[in-house]
Design an enzyme around this catalytic site. Structure first.
Site, PDB file in Angstrom:
ATOM      1  N   SER A   7       0.937  -1.170  -0.001  1.00  0.00           N
ATOM      2  CA  SER A   7      -0.159   0.189   0.185  1.00  0.00           C
ATOM      3  C   SER A   7       0.853   1.267  -0.077  1.00  0.00           C
ATOM      4  CB  SER A   7      -0.915   0.098   1.222  1.00  0.00           C
ATOM      5  OG  SER A   7      -1.391   1.151   1.223  1.00  0.00           O
ATOM      6  N   HIS A  32      -1.051  -1.168  -4.512  1.00  0.00           N
ATOM      7  CA  HIS A  32      -2.322  -0.671  -3.788  1.00  0.00           C
ATOM      8  C   HIS A  32      -2.230   0.813  -3.550  1.00  0.00           C
ATOM      9  CE1 HIS A  32      -5.851  -1.912  -1.386  1.00  0.00           C
ATOM     10  NE2 HIS A  32      -5.493  -1.167  -0.400  1.00  0.00           N
ATOM     11  N   ASP A  34      -4.859   3.627  -1.856  1.00  0.00           N
ATOM     12  CA  ASP A  34      -5.908   3.885  -0.922  1.00  0.00           C
ATOM     13  C   ASP A  34      -6.520   5.328  -1.244  1.00  0.00           C
ATOM     14  OD1 ASP A  34      -6.175   1.722   0.773  1.00  0.00           O
ATOM     15  OD2 ASP A  34      -4.200   2.117   0.983  1.00  0.00           O
ATOM     16  N   MET A  36      -9.389   7.987  -0.261  1.00  0.00           N
ATOM     17  CA  MET A  36     -10.326   8.263   0.983  1.00  0.00           C
ATOM     18  C   MET A  36     -10.952   9.696   0.546  1.00  0.00           C
ATOM     19  SD  MET A  36      -8.166   6.755   4.030  1.00  0.00           S
ATOM     20  CE  MET A  36      -7.214   5.434   4.234  1.00  0.00           C
ATOM     21  N   HIS A  65      -8.112   0.989  -4.298  1.00  0.00           N
ATOM     22  CA  HIS A  65      -9.132   0.846  -3.066  1.00  0.00           C
ATOM     23  C   HIS A  65      -9.925   2.019  -3.067  1.00  0.00           C
ATOM     24  CE1 HIS A  65      -9.745  -0.442   1.213  1.00  0.00           C
ATOM     25  NE2 HIS A  65     -11.121  -0.095   0.683  1.00  0.00           N
ATOM     26  N   MET A  67     -12.266   4.280  -1.135  1.00  0.00           N
ATOM     27  CA  MET A  67     -12.791   4.439   0.194  1.00  0.00           C
ATOM     28  C   MET A  67     -13.867   5.501   0.221  1.00  0.00           C
ATOM     29  SD  MET A  67      -9.747   2.904   2.801  1.00  0.00           S
ATOM     30  CE  MET A  67      -8.825   3.133   1.211  1.00  0.00           C
ATOM     31  N   MET A 136     -11.743  -6.271   4.633  1.00  0.00           N
ATOM     32  CA  MET A 136     -10.994  -5.268   5.565  1.00  0.00           C
ATOM     33  C   MET A 136     -10.787  -5.866   6.961  1.00  0.00           C
ATOM     34  SD  MET A 136     -10.267  -2.541   3.757  1.00  0.00           S
ATOM     35  CE  MET A 136      -9.426  -1.894   5.217  1.00  0.00           C
ATOM     36  N   GLY A 141      -9.348   3.855   6.841  1.00  0.00           N
ATOM     37  CA  GLY A 141      -9.125   5.216   7.205  1.00  0.00           C
ATOM     38  C   GLY A 141      -7.911   5.429   7.485  1.00  0.00           C
ATOM     39  N   GLY A 143      -3.506   3.840   7.945  1.00  0.00           N
ATOM     40  CA  GLY A 143      -2.472   2.596   8.068  1.00  0.00           C
ATOM     41  C   GLY A 143      -2.052   2.543   9.341  1.00  0.00           C
ATOM     42  N   GLY A 144      -1.438   1.401   9.695  1.00  0.00           N
ATOM     43  CA  GLY A 144      -0.781   1.109  10.883  1.00  0.00           C
ATOM     44  C   GLY A 144      -1.737   0.689  11.921  1.00  0.00           C
ATOM     45  N   ASP A 174      -7.052  -6.511   3.435  1.00  0.00           N
ATOM     46  CA  ASP A 174      -6.066  -5.349   3.731  1.00  0.00           C
ATOM     47  C   ASP A 174      -6.335  -5.022   5.071  1.00  0.00           C
ATOM     48  OD1 ASP A 174      -5.251  -3.003   3.427  1.00  0.00           O
ATOM     49  OD2 ASP A 174      -6.903  -2.030   2.005  1.00  0.00           O
ATOM     50  N   GLY A 175      -5.273  -4.562   5.542  1.00  0.00           N
ATOM     51  CA  GLY A 175      -5.246  -3.909   7.207  1.00  0.00           C
ATOM     52  C   GLY A 175      -4.499  -4.702   8.220  1.00  0.00           C
ATOM     53  N   GLY A 176      -3.173  -4.334   8.549  1.00  0.00           N
ATOM     54  CA  GLY A 176      -2.596  -5.061   9.637  1.00  0.00           C
ATOM     55  C   GLY A 176      -1.859  -6.232   9.310  1.00  0.00           C
ATOM     56  N   GLY A 196       1.001  -2.411   4.181  1.00  0.00           N
ATOM     57  CA  GLY A 196       1.521  -0.915   4.090  1.00  0.00           C
ATOM     58  C   GLY A 196       2.782  -0.537   5.154  1.00  0.00           C
TER      59      GLY A 196
HETATM   60  C1  DX5 Z   1      -6.761   1.198   5.263  1.00  0.00           C
HETATM   61  C2  DX5 Z   1      -5.998   1.091   3.749  1.00  0.00           C
HETATM   62  C3  DX5 Z   1      -5.185   0.186   3.857  1.00  0.00           C
HETATM   63  C4  DX5 Z   1      -4.019   0.568   4.562  1.00  0.00           C
HETATM   64  C5  DX5 Z   1      -3.141  -0.760   5.217  1.00  0.00           C
HETATM   65  O1  DX5 Z   1      -7.867   2.136   5.439  1.00  0.00           O
HETATM   66  O2  DX5 Z   1      -7.039   0.629   3.152  1.00  0.00           O
HETATM   67  O3  DX5 Z   1      -4.685  -0.405   2.650  1.00  0.00           O
HETATM   68  O4  DX5 Z   1      -2.819   1.252   3.959  1.00  0.00           O
HETATM   69  O5  DX5 Z   1      -2.112  -0.312   6.072  1.00  0.00           O
HETATM   70  P1  DX5 Z   1      -1.347  -1.163   6.924  1.00  0.00           P
HETATM   71  O6  DX5 Z   1      -0.672  -2.378   6.231  1.00  0.00           O
HETATM   72  O7  DX5 Z   1      -0.253  -0.475   7.707  1.00  0.00           O
HETATM   73  O8  DX5 Z   1      -2.553  -1.832   8.028  1.00  0.00           O
HETATM   74 ZN    ZN Z   2      -6.558  -0.367   1.076  1.00  0.00          ZN
END
Ligand code: DX5
Ligand code: ZN
Length: 215
Positions: A7, A32, A34, A36, A65, A67, A136, A141, A143-144, A174-176, A196
């Site tokens: 990401s 990827h 993102d 938003m 992606h 959002m 998800m 919303g 990263g991290g 996607d996520g964590g 990410g």
């Molecule tokens: C969150 C995004 C993710 C994000 C993932 O809303 O859709 O793609 O960048 O980041 P990590 O891998 O740090 O959770």
């Molecule tokens: Zn994403």
């Protein structure tokens, strides 16, 4: 073997060419992006100028992606940018079937994303029209954030639904995602892992991608 989609949200936006070229040299499969809007999710990221800048340097397919509310407004421009797959949120689309058809009509792969609280069962009558389903594993919303373990149960249900309906959709998460959660996700049946922080926070992102790929 997992497909890996790093990401760009965690990349250095002041060095976007450098970071995109780093991904070109890595074993990652997709890139990827993102997007938003501060309405569907409580944060803003980037829009077309940044996606065009990344697209100019990227040699890997772009995994977009969205959002955002009303994603149908931007399908044509995403096709102009050269997006490979465009994923929209189930929760943002009252006319989801129409949006997926519009994405495919522009020659792109169509994906649906489910928030952590949205059950896999809502896909029963739309999975045949999806090239990809993304789960998800954090609330979208930022990263991290920490991985939500219940995602593993949802993957198993999605694998069952895919088998029962004869759908050929890819399952993306996607996520964590990191080495430890990524391994569990692969075992549960995920096809594509977004990462990410795990990639861009690593001392050697190229090496980290190759480790994630071997999970
Ligand atoms: C969150 C995004 C993710 C994000 C993932 O809303 O859709 O793609 O960048 O980041 P990590 O891998 O740090 O959770
Ligand atoms: Zn994403």
């Amino acid at each position: 073997m997992a497909m890996i989609s790093p990401s760009m949200l965690s990349a250095d936006f002041g060095n976007i060419q450098r970071d995109t070229e780093m991904l070109n040299k890595s074993q990652c499969d997709w890139i990827h992006l993102d997007v938003m809007d501060g309405v569907f999710v409580p944060n803003l990221t980037f829009g077309f100028p940044m996606m065009e800048a990344i697209a100019r340097h990227a040699r890997k397919p772009l995994d977009v992606h969205l959002m955002i509310v009303q994603p149908e407004k931007f399908i044509e421009r995403l096709s102009d940018v050269g997006a490979y797959v465009v994923s929209v949120h189930y929760e943002a689309c009252p006319h989801l079937h129409r949006v997926l058809q519009a994405i495919r009509a522009k020659g792109m792969k169509a994906g649906v994303v489910l928030n952590p609280h949205t059950p896999v069962s809502v896909l029963e009558d739309i999975i045949q029209d999806c090239d990809l389903v993304m789960l998800m594993s954090v609330n979208p919303g930022y990263g991290g954030q920490a991985f939500i373990p219940h995602t593993l149960e949802k993957i198993k249900r999605l694998v069952e639904l895919r088998e029962r309906t004869g759908s050929r959709c890819l399952i993306e998460v996607d996520g964590g995602v990191n080495r430890s959660t990524g391994k569990k996700l692969m075992e549960a049946g995920a096809d594509v892992l977004v990462a990410g922080t795990a990639v861009f926070g690593a001392a050697d992102p190229v090496e980290e991608i190759s480790i994630l790929k071997q999970l």
